[in-house]
Design a protein around this motif. Structure first.
Motif, mmCIF file in Angstrom:
data_model
loop_
_atom_site.group_PDB
_atom_site.id
_atom_site.type_symbol
_atom_site.label_atom_id
_atom_site.label_comp_id
_atom_site.label_asym_id
_atom_site.label_seq_id
_atom_site.Cartn_x
_atom_site.Cartn_y
_atom_site.Cartn_z
ATOM 1 N N ASP A 27 98.710 94.246 34.766
ATOM 2 C CA ASP A 27 97.982 92.973 34.710
ATOM 3 C C ASP A 27 98.788 91.850 35.359
ATOM 4 O O ASP A 27 98.242 91.021 36.089
ATOM 5 N N LYS A 28 100.092 91.825 35.101
ATOM 6 C CA LYS A 28 100.933 90.795 35.714
ATOM 7 C C LYS A 28 100.913 90.921 37.229
ATOM 8 O O LYS A 28 100.821 89.922 37.947
ATOM 9 N N ARG A 29 100.984 92.151 37.724
ATOM 10 C CA ARG A 29 100.965 92.385 39.172
ATOM 11 C C ARG A 29 99.623 91.953 39.765
ATOM 12 O O ARG A 29 99.562 91.359 40.842
ATOM 13 N N GLN A 30 98.543 92.241 39.056
ATOM 14 C CA GLN A 30 97.222 91.856 39.542
ATOM 15 C C GLN A 30 97.078 90.335 39.592
ATOM 16 O O GLN A 30 96.496 89.795 40.527
ATOM 17 N N ILE A 31 97.641 89.650 38.602
ATOM 18 C CA ILE A 31 97.609 88.188 38.605
ATOM 19 C C ILE A 31 98.366 87.647 39.815
ATOM 20 O O ILE A 31 97.913 86.728 40.495
ATOM 21 N N VAL A 32 99.534 88.225 40.108
ATOM 22 C CA VAL A 32 100.326 87.788 41.261
ATOM 23 C C VAL A 32 99.554 88.017 42.562
ATOM 24 O O VAL A 32 99.512 87.150 43.442
ATOM 25 N N ASP A 33 98.916 89.179 42.687
ATOM 26 C CA ASP A 33 98.143 89.485 43.899
ATOM 27 C C ASP A 33 96.962 88.531 44.070
ATOM 28 O O ASP A 33 96.708 88.039 45.172
ATOM 29 N N LEU A 34 96.246 88.273 42.976
ATOM 30 C CA LEU A 34 95.104 87.356 43.042
ATOM 31 C C LEU A 34 95.554 85.933 43.357
ATOM 32 O O LEU A 34 94.886 85.199 44.086
ATOM 33 N N ASP A 35 96.711 85.549 42.826
ATOM 34 C CA ASP A 35 97.233 84.216 43.093
ATOM 35 C C ASP A 35 97.627 84.085 44.562
ATOM 36 O O ASP A 35 97.429 83.025 45.169
ATOM 37 N N ALA A 36 98.180 85.144 45.142
ATOM 38 C CA ALA A 36 98.521 85.110 46.568
ATOM 39 C C ALA A 36 97.259 84.940 47.410
ATOM 40 O O ALA A 36 97.240 84.160 48.374
ATOM 41 N N LYS A 37 96.196 85.635 47.031
ATOM 42 C CA LYS A 37 94.928 85.489 47.757
ATOM 43 C C LYS A 37 94.369 84.084 47.588
ATOM 44 O O LYS A 37 93.831 83.499 48.539
ATOM 45 N N ARG A 38 94.527 83.544 46.383
ATOM 46 C CA ARG A 38 94.049 82.180 46.128
ATOM 47 C C ARG A 38 94.805 81.176 47.002
ATOM 48 O O ARG A 38 94.212 80.244 47.542
ATOM 49 N N ASN A 39 96.106 81.394 47.184
ATOM 50 C CA ASN A 39 96.896 80.515 48.045
ATOM 51 C C ASN A 39 96.468 80.630 49.508
ATOM 52 O O ASN A 39 96.422 79.631 50.232
ATOM 53 N N MET A 77 81.786 79.731 51.472
ATOM 54 C CA MET A 77 82.183 81.088 51.113
ATOM 55 C C MET A 77 83.592 81.103 50.513
ATOM 56 O O MET A 77 83.836 81.745 49.495
ATOM 57 N N ILE A 78 84.509 80.363 51.129
ATOM 58 C CA ILE A 78 85.882 80.321 50.618
ATOM 59 C C ILE A 78 85.929 79.625 49.267
ATOM 60 O O ILE A 78 86.650 80.050 48.361
ATOM 61 N N GLU A 79 85.155 78.566 49.094
ATOM 62 C CA GLU A 79 85.133 77.863 47.807
ATOM 63 C C GLU A 79 84.579 78.747 46.695
ATOM 64 O O GLU A 79 85.098 78.737 45.570
ATOM 65 N N LYS A 80 83.541 79.540 46.993
ATOM 66 C CA LYS A 80 83.008 80.477 46.001
ATOM 67 C C LYS A 80 84.048 81.532 45.643
ATOM 68 O O LYS A 80 84.199 81.902 44.476
ATOM 69 N N ASP A 81 84.765 82.002 46.654
ATOM 70 C CA ASP A 81 85.821 82.985 46.413
ATOM 71 C C ASP A 81 86.928 82.377 45.552
ATOM 72 O O ASP A 81 87.464 83.041 44.657
ATOM 73 N N GLN A 82 87.248 81.115 45.801
ATOM 74 C CA GLN A 82 88.258 80.421 44.987
ATOM 75 C C GLN A 82 87.821 80.347 43.521
ATOM 76 O O GLN A 82 88.614 80.601 42.616
ATOM 77 N N ASP A 83 86.574 80.001 43.291
ATOM 78 C CA ASP A 83 86.058 79.923 41.920
ATOM 79 C C ASP A 83 86.139 81.284 41.238
ATOM 80 O O ASP A 83 86.560 81.390 40.085
ATOM 81 N N HIS A 84 85.738 82.323 41.971
ATOM 82 C CA HIS A 84 85.797 83.683 41.418
ATOM 83 C C HIS A 84 87.239 84.079 41.094
ATOM 84 O O HIS A 84 87.511 84.638 40.022
ATOM 85 N N LEU A 85 88.167 83.769 41.995
ATOM 86 C CA LEU A 85 89.576 84.108 41.759
ATOM 87 C C LEU A 85 90.131 83.347 40.555
ATOM 88 O O LEU A 85 90.867 83.910 39.746
ATOM 89 N N ASP A 86 89.776 82.062 40.438
ATOM 90 C CA ASP A 86 90.238 81.272 39.290
ATOM 91 C C ASP A 86 89.765 81.880 37.973
ATOM 92 O O ASP A 86 90.539 82.008 37.021
ATOM 93 N N LYS A 87 88.492 82.268 37.926
ATOM 94 C CA LYS A 87 87.944 82.860 36.706
ATOM 95 C C LYS A 87 88.597 84.200 36.396
ATOM 96 O O LYS A 87 88.909 84.500 35.237
ATOM 97 N N GLU A 88 88.825 85.008 37.402
ATOM 98 C CA GLU A 88 89.437 86.323 37.207
ATOM 99 C C GLU A 88 90.888 86.193 36.729
ATOM 100 O O GLU A 88 91.323 86.906 35.822
ATOM 101 N N ILE A 89 91.625 85.261 37.309
ATOM 102 C CA ILE A 89 93.011 85.034 36.888
ATOM 103 C C ILE A 89 93.051 84.543 35.447
ATOM 104 O O ILE A 89 93.866 85.000 34.646
ATOM 105 N N GLU A 90 92.161 83.632 35.094
ATOM 106 C CA GLU A 90 92.106 83.120 33.721
ATOM 107 C C GLU A 90 91.772 84.238 32.732
ATOM 108 O O GLU A 90 92.367 84.339 31.660
ATOM 109 N N ARG A 91 90.824 85.099 33.100
ATOM 110 C CA ARG A 91 90.455 86.232 32.239
ATOM 111 C C ARG A 91 91.644 87.177 32.046
ATOM 112 O O ARG A 91 91.950 87.593 30.929
ATOM 113 N N LEU A 92 92.339 87.477 33.129
ATOM 114 C CA LEU A 92 93.499 88.369 33.037
ATOM 115 C C LEU A 92 94.602 87.758 32.179
ATOM 116 O O LEU A 92 95.263 88.460 31.407
#
Length: 134
Positions: A27-39, A77-92
């Protein structure tokens, strides 16, 4: 009859897939990967704001393919992806707190203090400022 400690160990071994150290690290690794994509998305949005006019088409990379798209559609499209990534990171992060607490419990360690803290929202922060001013 088993002792309480033996029951705890059996319970831990039976349900260890959800709160094992490997699950916590995954889970920690997935959070790091999602955060990199968010950046990366943040960098893309910044580039769209600064460098291009709204009327121009932009070239976007999807995997190993480049596609030319309208500026506004790309930004949305990028803003929607950002919202999705934020929600997924928060859930994790929420699930990670639960898994870590289960892991500590199974190891017989006390629960981490302050680990379940949440930040104040805007209304709570305003109320606190009003109280402190009085």
């Amino acid at each position: 009859m088993l002792s309480p400690e033996a029951e705890r160990v059996l319970q831990y071994l039976g349900g260890s897939g959800r709160s094992s150290p490997k699950a916590v690290l995954a889970d920690k690794r997935q959070i790091v990967d999602l955060d990199a994509k968010r950046n990366q998305n943040r960098e893309g949005l910044r580039a769209l704001k600064k460098e291009l006019s709204v009327s121009e088409d932009v070239t976007v990379c999807f995997g190993n393919m480049f596609i030319k798209m309208p500026h506004t559609q790309t930004k949305e499209m990028i803003e929607k992806d950002q919202d999705h990534l934020d929600k997924e990171i928060e859930r994790l992060r929420k699930e990670l707190k639960v898994k870590v607490n289960r892991l500590f419990e199974a190891q017989g360690k006390p629960e981490l203090k302050g680990f379940n803290l949440t930040p104040l929202n805007q209304d709570e922060l305003k109320a606190l400022k009003v109280i402190l001013k009085e």
